[in-house]
Write a protein that holds these residues in place. Structure first.
Motif, PDB file in Angstrom:
ATOM      1  N   ALA A   1       0.836  -1.207   0.000  1.00 29.32           N
ATOM      2  CA  ALA A   1       0.000   0.000   0.000  1.00 29.32           C
ATOM      3  C   ALA A   1       0.867   1.251   0.000  1.00 29.32           C
ATOM      4  O   ALA A   1       0.510   2.265  -0.631  1.00 29.32           O
ATOM      5  CB  ALA A   1      -0.934  -0.006   1.206  1.00 29.32           C
ATOM      6  N   GLY A   2       2.016   1.197   0.672  1.00 33.99           N
ATOM      7  CA  GLY A   2       2.917   2.337   0.677  1.00 33.99           C
ATOM      8  C   GLY A   2       3.441   2.660  -0.706  1.00 33.99           C
ATOM      9  O   GLY A   2       3.486   3.833  -1.113  1.00 33.99           O
ATOM     10  N   LEU A   3       3.837   1.628  -1.476  1.00 34.44           N
ATOM     11  CA  LEU A   3       4.320   1.869  -2.836  1.00 34.44           C
ATOM     12  C   LEU A   3       3.177   2.286  -3.748  1.00 34.44           C
ATOM     13  O   LEU A   3       3.383   3.057  -4.693  1.00 34.44           O
ATOM     14  CB  LEU A   3       4.997   0.611  -3.384  1.00 34.44           C
ATOM     15  CG  LEU A   3       5.651   0.768  -4.763  1.00 34.44           C
ATOM     16  CD1 LEU A   3       6.659   1.913  -4.769  1.00 34.44           C
ATOM     17  CD2 LEU A   3       6.334  -0.522  -5.209  1.00 34.44           C
ATOM     18  N   LEU A   4       1.975   1.818  -3.465  1.00 34.14           N
ATOM     19  CA  LEU A   4       0.821   2.213  -4.261  1.00 34.14           C
ATOM     20  C   LEU A   4       0.532   3.705  -4.098  1.00 34.14           C
ATOM     21  O   LEU A   4       0.101   4.380  -5.041  1.00 34.14           O
ATOM     22  CB  LEU A   4      -0.406   1.388  -3.831  1.00 34.14           C
ATOM     23  CG  LEU A   4      -1.561   1.269  -4.820  1.00 34.14           C
ATOM     24  CD1 LEU A   4      -1.114   0.574  -6.094  1.00 34.14           C
ATOM     25  CD2 LEU A   4      -2.714   0.499  -4.184  1.00 34.14           C
ATOM     26  N   VAL A   5       0.811   4.235  -2.913  1.00 38.45           N
ATOM     27  CA  VAL A   5       0.569   5.654  -2.639  1.00 38.45           C
ATOM     28  C   VAL A   5       1.688   6.537  -3.193  1.00 38.45           C
ATOM     29  O   VAL A   5       1.472   7.713  -3.484  1.00 38.45           O
ATOM     30  CB  VAL A   5       0.415   5.871  -1.114  1.00 38.45           C
ATOM     31  CG1 VAL A   5       0.380   7.348  -0.761  1.00 38.45           C
ATOM     32  CG2 VAL A   5      -0.854   5.190  -0.622  1.00 38.45           C
TER      33      VAL A   5
ATOM     34  N   LEU B   1      -4.227  -6.225  -7.311  1.00 38.91           N
ATOM     35  CA  LEU B   1      -3.654  -5.412  -6.245  1.00 38.91           C
ATOM     36  C   LEU B   1      -2.137  -5.338  -6.342  1.00 38.91           C
ATOM     37  O   LEU B   1      -1.542  -4.261  -6.248  1.00 38.91           O
ATOM     38  CB  LEU B   1      -4.057  -5.978  -4.884  1.00 38.91           C
ATOM     39  CG  LEU B   1      -3.418  -5.289  -3.675  1.00 38.91           C
ATOM     40  CD1 LEU B   1      -3.849  -3.828  -3.597  1.00 38.91           C
ATOM     41  CD2 LEU B   1      -3.777  -6.011  -2.387  1.00 38.91           C
ATOM     42  N   LEU B   2      -1.476  -6.466  -6.545  1.00 38.66           N
ATOM     43  CA  LEU B   2      -0.013  -6.512  -6.457  1.00 38.66           C
ATOM     44  C   LEU B   2       0.692  -6.199  -7.768  1.00 38.66           C
ATOM     45  O   LEU B   2       1.861  -5.805  -7.759  1.00 38.66           O
ATOM     46  CB  LEU B   2       0.438  -7.892  -5.964  1.00 38.66           C
ATOM     47  CG  LEU B   2      -0.035  -8.291  -4.571  1.00 38.66           C
ATOM     48  CD1 LEU B   2       0.608  -9.606  -4.155  1.00 38.66           C
ATOM     49  CD2 LEU B   2       0.291  -7.211  -3.550  1.00 38.66           C
ATOM     50  N   PHE B   3       0.033  -6.360  -8.885  1.00 39.34           N
ATOM     51  CA  PHE B   3       0.693  -6.162 -10.176  1.00 39.34           C
ATOM     52  C   PHE B   3       1.292  -4.761 -10.295  1.00 39.34           C
ATOM     53  O   PHE B   3       2.389  -4.588 -10.834  1.00 39.34           O
ATOM     54  CB  PHE B   3      -0.306  -6.405 -11.312  1.00 39.34           C
ATOM     55  CG  PHE B   3       0.295  -6.268 -12.685  1.00 39.34           C
ATOM     56  CD1 PHE B   3       0.923  -7.349 -13.289  1.00 39.34           C
ATOM     57  CD2 PHE B   3       0.226  -5.071 -13.377  1.00 39.34           C
ATOM     58  CE1 PHE B   3       1.481  -7.233 -14.553  1.00 39.34           C
ATOM     59  CE2 PHE B   3       0.778  -4.943 -14.639  1.00 39.34           C
ATOM     60  CZ  PHE B   3       1.401  -6.026 -15.226  1.00 39.34           C
TER      61      PHE B   3
ATOM     62  N   VAL C   1      -7.399   6.971 -11.459  1.00 39.51           N
ATOM     63  CA  VAL C   1      -6.612   6.176 -12.404  1.00 39.51           C
ATOM     64  C   VAL C   1      -6.204   4.851 -11.768  1.00 39.51           C
ATOM     65  O   VAL C   1      -6.249   3.793 -12.413  1.00 39.51           O
ATOM     66  CB  VAL C   1      -5.373   6.964 -12.861  1.00 39.51           C
ATOM     67  CG1 VAL C   1      -4.398   6.053 -13.618  1.00 39.51           C
ATOM     68  CG2 VAL C   1      -5.794   8.128 -13.749  1.00 39.51           C
ATOM     69  N   GLN C   2      -5.814   4.878 -10.494  1.00 38.74           N
ATOM     70  CA  GLN C   2      -5.431   3.650  -9.806  1.00 38.74           C
ATOM     71  C   GLN C   2      -6.580   2.659  -9.720  1.00 38.74           C
ATOM     72  O   GLN C   2      -6.352   1.448  -9.635  1.00 38.74           O
ATOM     73  CB  GLN C   2      -4.926   3.961  -8.396  1.00 38.74           C
ATOM     74  CG  GLN C   2      -3.503   4.459  -8.352  1.00 38.74           C
ATOM     75  CD  GLN C   2      -2.967   4.509  -6.940  1.00 38.74           C
ATOM     76  OE1 GLN C   2      -3.717   4.680  -5.980  1.00 38.74           O
ATOM     77  NE2 GLN C   2      -1.660   4.370  -6.793  1.00 38.74           N
ATOM     78  N   ILE C   3      -7.787   3.155  -9.736  1.00 36.44           N
ATOM     79  CA  ILE C   3      -8.957   2.270  -9.691  1.00 36.44           C
ATOM     80  C   ILE C   3      -9.311   1.773 -11.091  1.00 36.44           C
ATOM     81  O   ILE C   3      -9.602   0.584 -11.294  1.00 36.44           O
ATOM     82  CB  ILE C   3     -10.152   2.998  -9.057  1.00 36.44           C
ATOM     83  CG1 ILE C   3      -9.847   3.345  -7.595  1.00 36.44           C
ATOM     84  CG2 ILE C   3     -11.417   2.158  -9.159  1.00 36.44           C
ATOM     85  CD1 ILE C   3     -10.887   4.231  -6.943  1.00 36.44           C
ATOM     86  N   LEU C   4      -9.273   2.672 -12.082  1.00 32.90           N
ATOM     87  CA  LEU C   4      -9.753   2.333 -13.417  1.00 32.90           C
ATOM     88  C   LEU C   4      -8.789   1.437 -14.192  1.00 32.90           C
ATOM     89  O   LEU C   4      -9.226   0.523 -14.897  1.00 32.90           O
ATOM     90  CB  LEU C   4     -10.019   3.614 -14.218  1.00 32.90           C
ATOM     91  CG  LEU C   4     -11.141   4.508 -13.706  1.00 32.90           C
ATOM     92  CD1 LEU C   4     -11.339   5.703 -14.631  1.00 32.90           C
ATOM     93  CD2 LEU C   4     -12.442   3.725 -13.581  1.00 32.90           C
ATOM     94  N   VAL C   5      -7.493   1.687 -14.088  1.00 31.67           N
ATOM     95  CA  VAL C   5      -6.540   0.900 -14.885  1.00 31.67           C
ATOM     96  C   VAL C   5      -6.598  -0.589 -14.524  1.00 31.67           C
ATOM     97  O   VAL C   5      -6.716  -1.439 -15.415  1.00 31.67           O
ATOM     98  CB  VAL C   5      -5.110   1.462 -14.741  1.00 31.67           C
ATOM     99  CG1 VAL C   5      -4.084   0.496 -15.329  1.00 31.67           C
ATOM    100  CG2 VAL C   5      -5.007   2.814 -15.446  1.00 31.67           C
ATOM    101  N   PRO C   6      -6.525  -0.977 -13.235  1.00 29.58           N
ATOM    102  CA  PRO C   6      -6.581  -2.419 -12.922  1.00 29.58           C
ATOM    103  C   PRO C   6      -7.920  -3.069 -13.239  1.00 29.58           C
ATOM    104  O   PRO C   6      -7.965  -4.264 -13.544  1.00 29.58           O
ATOM    105  CB  PRO C   6      -6.308  -2.469 -11.412  1.00 29.58           C
ATOM    106  CG  PRO C   6      -5.701  -1.153 -11.077  1.00 29.58           C
ATOM    107  CD  PRO C   6      -6.293  -0.173 -12.025  1.00 29.58           C
ATOM    108  N   THR C   7      -9.009  -2.299 -13.145  1.00 29.43           N
ATOM    109  CA  THR C   7     -10.329  -2.907 -13.316  1.00 29.43           C
ATOM    110  C   THR C   7     -10.841  -2.855 -14.749  1.00 29.43           C
ATOM    111  O   THR C   7     -11.486  -3.811 -15.206  1.00 29.43           O
ATOM    112  CB  THR C   7     -11.354  -2.217 -12.397  1.00 29.43           C
ATOM    113  OG1 THR C   7     -11.360  -0.800 -12.667  1.00 29.43           O
ATOM    114  CG2 THR C   7     -11.011  -2.442 -10.932  1.00 29.43           C
TER     115      THR C   7
END
Length: 322
Positions: A66-70, A147-149, A191-197
């Motif tokens: 989650a830290g790297l995601l932020v 989540l992890l990709f 963008v973080q929500i739309l790209v993975p989904t």
């Protein structure tokens, strides 16, 4: 211009270097500690140790992920958004332009200098986290999940460059630092929500396979619906795109009366009861062999998007006023 851009950026760079040093030390310590786990040194009859290994490290690694995601969001807010907007608010861009520095050169140098910092920071974070978590990823087989990709290998670097360029572009358009920071943060979260989904599952056409509903598979599902719909099915090492409802041996929908009778049982006996129906689900998925291709595709996607944003910024700057 390079020296001036560095002078303006050095405060943020110093903070980033301190944070990078602390985080790097923590990730190296984490990776070393994980590698000292009894499971990593196990050579035979390791199944029980593998389960304990996953349970021991899963929550901590998700927290670090989650830290790297932020991180790219923070780069877009604190590095990208003020880059141009702050210059406009202070009026310092006029001083540079009046000293024979063209607008295009002014913007290009600023983007390249700070963009290089984004690449360096995100690369180190991604490299160390990927290394630290690799023993766990090998056991869990879930680094291709949604989540992890985005927090392993190449994808975080592309996202950081995109986030920085987006913040800079919005700053050029809005010309107000606080307003730009708020909008950049909101857009990057979206963008973080739309790209993975919406985008990532469709980079290539998914493969399809039938997965038998064994007792083990059923027990590991997150959800069993009354209409034989499910969620949480995994394929080791793969990215699951979609699953059908539970189907019977003939390929049609499972006998709902028998299925309901199984679901109404206790959690301990229901999985075996459903497995006895001979049921399966059809799964659309991307196999583990596509992992690196998808990493390259996502990196290219973000870099192309960043290049387009930089082009838009250059055109807007050329046509804009003082």
């Amino acid at each position: 211009m390079i020296w001036l851009s560095w002078r303006q950026f050095r405060g943020q760079a110093i903070v980033a270097l301190v944070a990078l040093g602390v985080t790097s030390a923590a990730l190296i310590t984490l990776g070393t500690t994980i590698r000292q786990d009894p499971y990593v040194r196990c050579t035979e009859n390791c199944a029980s140790l593998a389960a304990e290994f996953q349970d021991k490290w899963v929550n901590l690694l998700y927290f670090v992920d989650a830290g790297l995601l932020v991180l790219p969001v923070l780069i877009g807010i604190f590095w990208g958004a003020p880059l141009v907007a702050r210059e406009w608010e202070a009026g310092t861009h006029r001083l540079v332009w009046n000293q024979s520095v063209t607008r295009a050169r002014w913007l290009t140098v600023k983007l390249l200098v700070v963009g290089a910092g984004c690449v360096a920071v995100s690369s180190v974070f991604s490299l160390l986290l990927t290394w630290a978590a690799s023993p766990y990823d090998e056991v869990a087989g879930d680094r291709f999940t949604r989540l992890l990709f985005g927090v392993r290998n190449l994808a975080p670097v592309g996202y950081a460059v995109f986030a920085f360029t987006l913040g800079a572009c919005l700053g050029l358009l809005l010309r107000r630092t606080v307003r730009t920071m708020a909008l950049a943060g909101l857009v990057l979260i979206v963008v973080q929500i739309l790209v993975p989904t919406l985008l990532r599952p469709h980079y290539l056409t998914p493969e399809n396979r039938a997965v038998p509903m064994t007792a083990e598979v059923v027990a590991n599902l997150r959800f069993l619906g009354s209409d034989a719909d499910i969620s949480g099915l995994t394929v080791p090492g793969a990215m699951v795109v979609s699953t059908s409802r539970i189907l019977g041996p003939s390929g049609g929908l499972v006998d709902l009366d028998r299925y309901h009778a199984c679901v109404s049982r206790s959690p301990e006996t229901a999985p075996a009861c459903i497995a006895a129906l001979g049921a399966h689900v059809d799964v659309a998925y991307h196999p583990a062999s596509r992992y690196w291709l998808f990493q390259l595709l996502e990196l290219a996607l973000y870099l192309v998007a960043a290049a387009l944003l930089a082009t838009v910024s250059a055109l807007r700057l050329r046509r804009g006023g003082q």
